[in-house]
Design a protein around this motif. Structure first.
Motif, PDB file in Angstrom:
ATOM      1  N   PHE A 122     -74.184   6.324  -5.224  1.00 48.24           N
ATOM      2  CA  PHE A 122     -73.336   6.025  -6.383  1.00 48.24           C
ATOM      3  C   PHE A 122     -74.158   6.014  -7.678  1.00 48.24           C
ATOM      4  CE2 PHE A 122     -71.293   2.839  -9.183  1.00 48.24           C
ATOM      5  CZ  PHE A 122     -70.106   3.521  -9.428  1.00 48.24           C
ATOM      6  N   LEU A 123     -75.324   5.337  -7.644  1.00 54.14           N
ATOM      7  CA  LEU A 123     -76.159   5.258  -8.844  1.00 54.14           C
ATOM      8  C   LEU A 123     -76.764   6.619  -9.198  1.00 54.14           C
ATOM      9  CD1 LEU A 123     -78.015   1.847  -8.304  1.00 54.14           C
ATOM     10  CD2 LEU A 123     -76.030   2.330  -9.757  1.00 54.14           C
ATOM     11  N   ALA A 124     -77.083   7.402  -8.178  1.00 53.69           N
ATOM     12  CA  ALA A 124     -77.624   8.740  -8.427  1.00 53.69           C
ATOM     13  C   ALA A 124     -76.600   9.600  -9.158  1.00 53.69           C
ATOM     14  CB  ALA A 124     -78.032   9.397  -7.109  1.00 53.69           C
ATOM     15  N   GLY A 125     -75.327   9.477  -8.757  1.00 51.29           N
ATOM     16  CA  GLY A 125     -74.264  10.221  -9.430  1.00 51.29           C
ATOM     17  C   GLY A 125     -74.115   9.809 -10.877  1.00 51.29           C
ATOM     18  N   LEU A 126     -74.240   8.489 -11.132  1.00 52.75           N
ATOM     19  CA  LEU A 126     -74.125   8.001 -12.507  1.00 52.75           C
ATOM     20  C   LEU A 126     -75.291   8.480 -13.376  1.00 52.75           C
ATOM     21  CD1 LEU A 126     -72.932   4.305 -11.979  1.00 52.75           C
ATOM     22  CD2 LEU A 126     -71.549   6.302 -12.563  1.00 52.75           C
ATOM     23  N   SER A 127     -76.498   8.453 -12.800  1.00 51.26           N
ATOM     24  CA  SER A 127     -77.665   8.866 -13.581  1.00 51.26           C
ATOM     25  C   SER A 127     -77.627  10.360 -13.894  1.00 51.26           C
ATOM     26  CB  SER A 127     -78.961   8.518 -12.848  1.00 51.26           C
ATOM     27  OG  SER A 127     -79.104   9.305 -11.672  1.00 51.26           O
ATOM     28  N   ASP A 128     -77.162  11.167 -12.937  1.00 52.79           N
ATOM     29  CA  ASP A 128     -77.057  12.613 -13.168  1.00 52.79           C
ATOM     30  C   ASP A 128     -76.053  12.936 -14.272  1.00 52.79           C
ATOM     31  OD1 ASP A 128     -78.938  13.125 -11.260  1.00 52.79           O
ATOM     32  OD2 ASP A 128     -77.514  13.632  -9.665  1.00 52.79           O
ATOM     33  N   SER A 129     -75.032  12.086 -14.377  1.00 54.20           N
ATOM     34  CA  SER A 129     -73.997  12.316 -15.400  1.00 54.20           C
ATOM     35  C   SER A 129     -74.295  11.565 -16.699  1.00 54.20           C
ATOM     36  CB  SER A 129     -72.628  11.885 -14.854  1.00 54.20           C
ATOM     37  OG  SER A 129     -72.310  12.620 -13.692  1.00 54.20           O
ATOM     38  N   HIS A 130     -75.474  10.866 -16.733  1.00 56.71           N
ATOM     39  CA  HIS A 130     -75.916  10.133 -17.927  1.00 56.71           C
ATOM     40  C   HIS A 130     -74.894   9.093 -18.369  1.00 56.71           C
ATOM     41  CE1 HIS A 130     -79.057  13.131 -18.155  1.00 56.71           C
ATOM     42  NE2 HIS A 130     -78.134  14.092 -18.156  1.00 56.71           N
ATOM     43  N   ILE A 131     -74.319   8.399 -17.395  1.00 54.49           N
ATOM     44  CA  ILE A 131     -73.360   7.323 -17.681  1.00 54.49           C
ATOM     45  C   ILE A 131     -74.100   5.984 -17.645  1.00 54.49           C
ATOM     46  CG2 ILE A 131     -71.288   6.150 -16.834  1.00 54.49           C
ATOM     47  CD1 ILE A 131     -70.331   8.796 -15.743  1.00 54.49           C
ATOM     48  N   TRP A 132     -73.737   5.097 -18.584  1.00 54.45           N
ATOM     49  CA  TRP A 132     -74.329   3.763 -18.719  1.00 54.45           C
ATOM     50  C   TRP A 132     -75.812   3.831 -19.097  1.00 54.45           C
ATOM     51  CZ3 TRP A 132     -72.191   1.402 -13.520  1.00 54.45           C
ATOM     52  CH2 TRP A 132     -70.789   1.341 -13.604  1.00 54.45           C
ATOM     53  N   GLY A 133     -76.293   5.007 -19.488  1.00 56.86           N
ATOM     54  CA  GLY A 133     -77.698   5.139 -19.869  1.00 56.86           C
ATOM     55  C   GLY A 133     -78.645   4.867 -18.716  1.00 56.86           C
ATOM     56  N   LEU A 134     -78.180   5.113 -17.500  1.00 60.78           N
ATOM     57  CA  LEU A 134     -78.982   4.833 -16.299  1.00 60.78           C
ATOM     58  C   LEU A 134     -79.951   5.983 -16.043  1.00 60.78           C
ATOM     59  CD1 LEU A 134     -79.120   2.669 -14.010  1.00 60.78           C
ATOM     60  CD2 LEU A 134     -77.586   4.143 -12.698  1.00 60.78           C
ATOM     61  N   SER A 135     -81.243   5.654 -15.989  1.00 60.18           N
ATOM     62  CA  SER A 135     -82.242   6.692 -15.731  1.00 60.18           C
ATOM     63  C   SER A 135     -82.310   7.006 -14.242  1.00 60.18           C
ATOM     64  CB  SER A 135     -83.619   6.237 -16.215  1.00 60.18           C
ATOM     65  OG  SER A 135     -84.094   5.169 -15.424  1.00 60.18           O
ATOM     66  N   GLU A 136     -82.843   8.180 -13.939  1.00 56.88           N
ATOM     67  CA  GLU A 136     -82.958   8.591 -12.535  1.00 56.88           C
ATOM     68  C   GLU A 136     -83.907   7.675 -11.770  1.00 56.88           C
ATOM     69  OE1 GLU A 136     -84.322  12.499  -9.895  1.00 56.88           O
ATOM     70  OE2 GLU A 136     -83.928  12.705 -12.048  1.00 56.88           O
ATOM     71  N   ASN A 137     -85.012   7.276 -12.409  1.00 55.18           N
ATOM     72  CA  ASN A 137     -85.981   6.396 -11.741  1.00 55.18           C
ATOM     73  C   ASN A 137     -85.371   5.030 -11.423  1.00 55.18           C
ATOM     74  OD1 ASN A 137     -87.986   8.303 -11.750  1.00 55.18           O
ATOM     75  ND2 ASN A 137     -88.887   7.614 -13.697  1.00 55.18           N
ATOM     76  N   MET A 138     -84.615   4.500 -12.394  1.00 56.26           N
ATOM     77  CA  MET A 138     -83.990   3.188 -12.154  1.00 56.26           C
ATOM     78  C   MET A 138     -82.949   3.275 -11.043  1.00 56.26           C
ATOM     79  SD  MET A 138     -81.978   0.669 -14.822  1.00 56.26           S
ATOM     80  CE  MET A 138     -83.479   0.366 -15.757  1.00 56.26           C
ATOM     81  N   ALA A 139     -82.130   4.334 -11.084  1.00 53.24           N
ATOM     82  CA  ALA A 139     -81.110   4.510 -10.045  1.00 53.24           C
ATOM     83  C   ALA A 139     -81.755   4.625  -8.673  1.00 53.24           C
ATOM     84  CB  ALA A 139     -80.282   5.763 -10.343  1.00 53.24           C
ATOM     85  N   CYS A 140     -82.844   5.407  -8.621  1.00 58.39           N
ATOM     86  CA  CYS A 140     -83.539   5.607  -7.339  1.00 58.39           C
ATOM     87  C   CYS A 140     -84.172   4.305  -6.865  1.00 58.39           C
ATOM     88  CB  CYS A 140     -84.621   6.669  -7.539  1.00 58.39           C
ATOM     89  SG  CYS A 140     -84.721   7.789  -6.144  1.00 58.39           S
ATOM     90  N   GLY A 141     -84.811   3.586  -7.795  1.00 54.76           N
ATOM     91  CA  GLY A 141     -85.505   2.356  -7.422  1.00 54.76           C
ATOM     92  C   GLY A 141     -84.560   1.294  -6.901  1.00 54.76           C
ATOM     93  N   VAL A 142     -83.477   1.058  -7.655  1.00 57.75           N
ATOM     94  CA  VAL A 142     -82.502   0.043  -7.234  1.00 57.75           C
ATOM     95  C   VAL A 142     -81.822   0.460  -5.927  1.00 57.75           C
ATOM     96  CG1 VAL A 142     -80.342  -1.118  -7.833  1.00 57.75           C
ATOM     97  CG2 VAL A 142     -82.094  -0.755  -9.582  1.00 57.75           C
ATOM     98  N   GLY A 143     -81.412   1.718  -5.850  1.00 49.67           N
ATOM     99  CA  GLY A 143     -80.714   2.201  -4.655  1.00 49.67           C
ATOM    100  C   GLY A 143     -81.568   2.132  -3.418  1.00 49.67           C
ATOM    101  N   LEU A 144     -82.835   2.549  -3.523  1.00 51.74           N
ATOM    102  CA  LEU A 144     -83.732   2.523  -2.367  1.00 51.74           C
ATOM    103  C   LEU A 144     -84.078   1.099  -1.951  1.00 51.74           C
ATOM    104  CD1 LEU A 144     -86.177   5.469  -3.169  1.00 51.74           C
ATOM    105  CD2 LEU A 144     -84.478   5.356  -1.343  1.00 51.74           C
ATOM    106  N   THR A 145     -84.196   0.201  -2.935  1.00 50.16           N
ATOM    107  CA  THR A 145     -84.478  -1.211  -2.610  1.00 50.16           C
ATOM    108  C   THR A 145     -83.348  -1.803  -1.773  1.00 50.16           C
ATOM    109  OG1 THR A 145     -85.761  -1.515  -4.650  1.00 50.16           O
ATOM    110  CG2 THR A 145     -84.924  -3.507  -3.563  1.00 50.16           C
ATOM    111  N   VAL A 146     -82.121  -1.577  -2.225  1.00 53.80           N
ATOM    112  CA  VAL A 146     -80.963  -2.084  -1.483  1.00 53.80           C
ATOM    113  C   VAL A 146     -80.879  -1.423  -0.108  1.00 53.80           C
ATOM    114  CG1 VAL A 146     -78.438  -2.183  -1.434  1.00 53.80           C
ATOM    115  CG2 VAL A 146     -79.670  -2.654  -3.562  1.00 53.80           C
TER     116      VAL A 146
END
Length: 330
Positions: A122-146
């Motif tokens: 879900f976060l990867a999709g948001l980062s690819d579409s540049h929604i909420w200003g979410l960077s790819e690294n942050m999306a990957c980091g949070v997603g992988l941690t969970v």
């Protein structure tokens, strides 16, 4: 009818309360209550006394077990019978209670594994579409941690459950002989649970089949990429719910089969179950390794989930081949 039902029926025919019957037998009311709820069984002297009080034969009280082939042991098998593990009424009830408590935990652990990449996708999709200003690294980091936390939680449940189940491990691999009344009790409980089992399997399978509909719908509408990835997350959640139901009801029903030595726990199946279990462990560990390796390498979490339905379908066929090979080896 089993013994517990006969005691209840005869007591009521005579118009006695549990206290009155207990007084006549010189036992506590709790003892009579346990007999009638099949939590324990009276000893031989008490059965003889019950037959006298009810004015029936001991054969009538014991008939359901006397005619059971389980207790008709031929002379040439006496030595083999001596090594059979005996299961008491109390032990059988404790095992079934443990299975009922264990079922949601096991099902939940498997569901956690399926759900683990949901947030990452879900976060990867948001980062690819540049929604909420979410960077790819942050999306990957949070997603992988969970993802790792959920997998770790599932592994903990698997290991702790396996350690707790060591007490009942013999039920899966050894030949058993149930004490008086156990077989009848388990058959009654299995019969009562059958409708719940069939309903759980049916709903679980339907959820797994319908899980792909949200993905197909957004693809047909040519929705943005983040909507597509979100639909993949929904797909995994529906699959997790379906798998949870299937494993939950199958675990409980498996407990009845273990005590009755039916299905996958029949004497014939137990002869080569140990080797099959090793194969199953290797198979699913390999499937998990392929899934994680492929997913991390390609970053196509929206596609690599196909490993699980393919692995599930293939498992039945591969298990059948493995059983044939084990039988030939024997």
């Amino acid at each position: 009818m089993i013994l517990s039902e006969k005691i209840t029926e005869e007591r009521k025919k005579n118009g006695w309360s549990q206290e009155e019957l207990a007084e006549k037998l010189s036992v506590s009311r709790q003892a009579v209550s346990k007999w009638e709820s099949a939590q324990s069984t009276p000893d031989l002297q008490k059965i003889i006394r019950l037959a006298e009080l009810f004015e029936v034969s001991t054969d009538y009280l014991l008939r359901d077990e006397i005619i059971s082939e389980q207790y008709m042991v031929k002379p040439e098998y006496k030595e083999e019978k001596a090594s059979i593990h005996s299961v008491s009424m109390e032990e059988a009830n404790a095992f079934l209670n443990w299975k009922r408590k264990r079922a949601p935990m096991m099902a939940g652990a498997v569901a956690l594994c399926i759900l683990s990449p949901v947030l990452l996708i879900f976060l990867a999709g948001l980062s690819d579409s540049h929604i909420w200003g979410l960077s790819e690294n942050m999306a990957c980091g949070v997603g992988l941690t969970v993802l790792m936390l959920m997998v770790a939680g599932a592994v903990f449940i698997f290991i702790s459950g396996g350690l707790q189940g060591k007490t009942y491990e013999y039920l899966e691999t050894e030949q058993i002989e149930t004490a008086y009344g156990v077989s009848g009790l388990v058959k009654e409980k299995k019969k009562e649970y059958e409708s719940v089992y069939l309903k759980g399997i049916a709903i679980g399978v339907v959820l797994c089949i319908l899980a792909v509909i949200p993905l197909f719908m957004v693809m047909a509408m040519e929705a943005p990429d983040y909507i597509v990835t979100a639909s993949v997350s929904v797909l995994l959640m529906l699959v997790a719910a379906g798998v949870y139901l299937i494993i939950h009801v199958s675990t409980v029903r498996g407990g009845y089969d273990m005590l009755l030595q039916e299905g996958d726990y029949s004497l014939k199946e137990k002869k080569y179950k140990e080797k099959i279990n090793i194969f199953s462990t290797v198979y699913w560990c390999t499937a998990t390794a392929i899934y994680l390796g492929w997913s991390f390498w390609t970053q196509r979490w929206d596609f690599t989930w196909l490993v699980w339905p393919v692995a599930g379908v293939m498992f039945g066929a591969v298990s059948a081949v493995a059983k044939i090979l084990v039988k030939d080896e024997r």
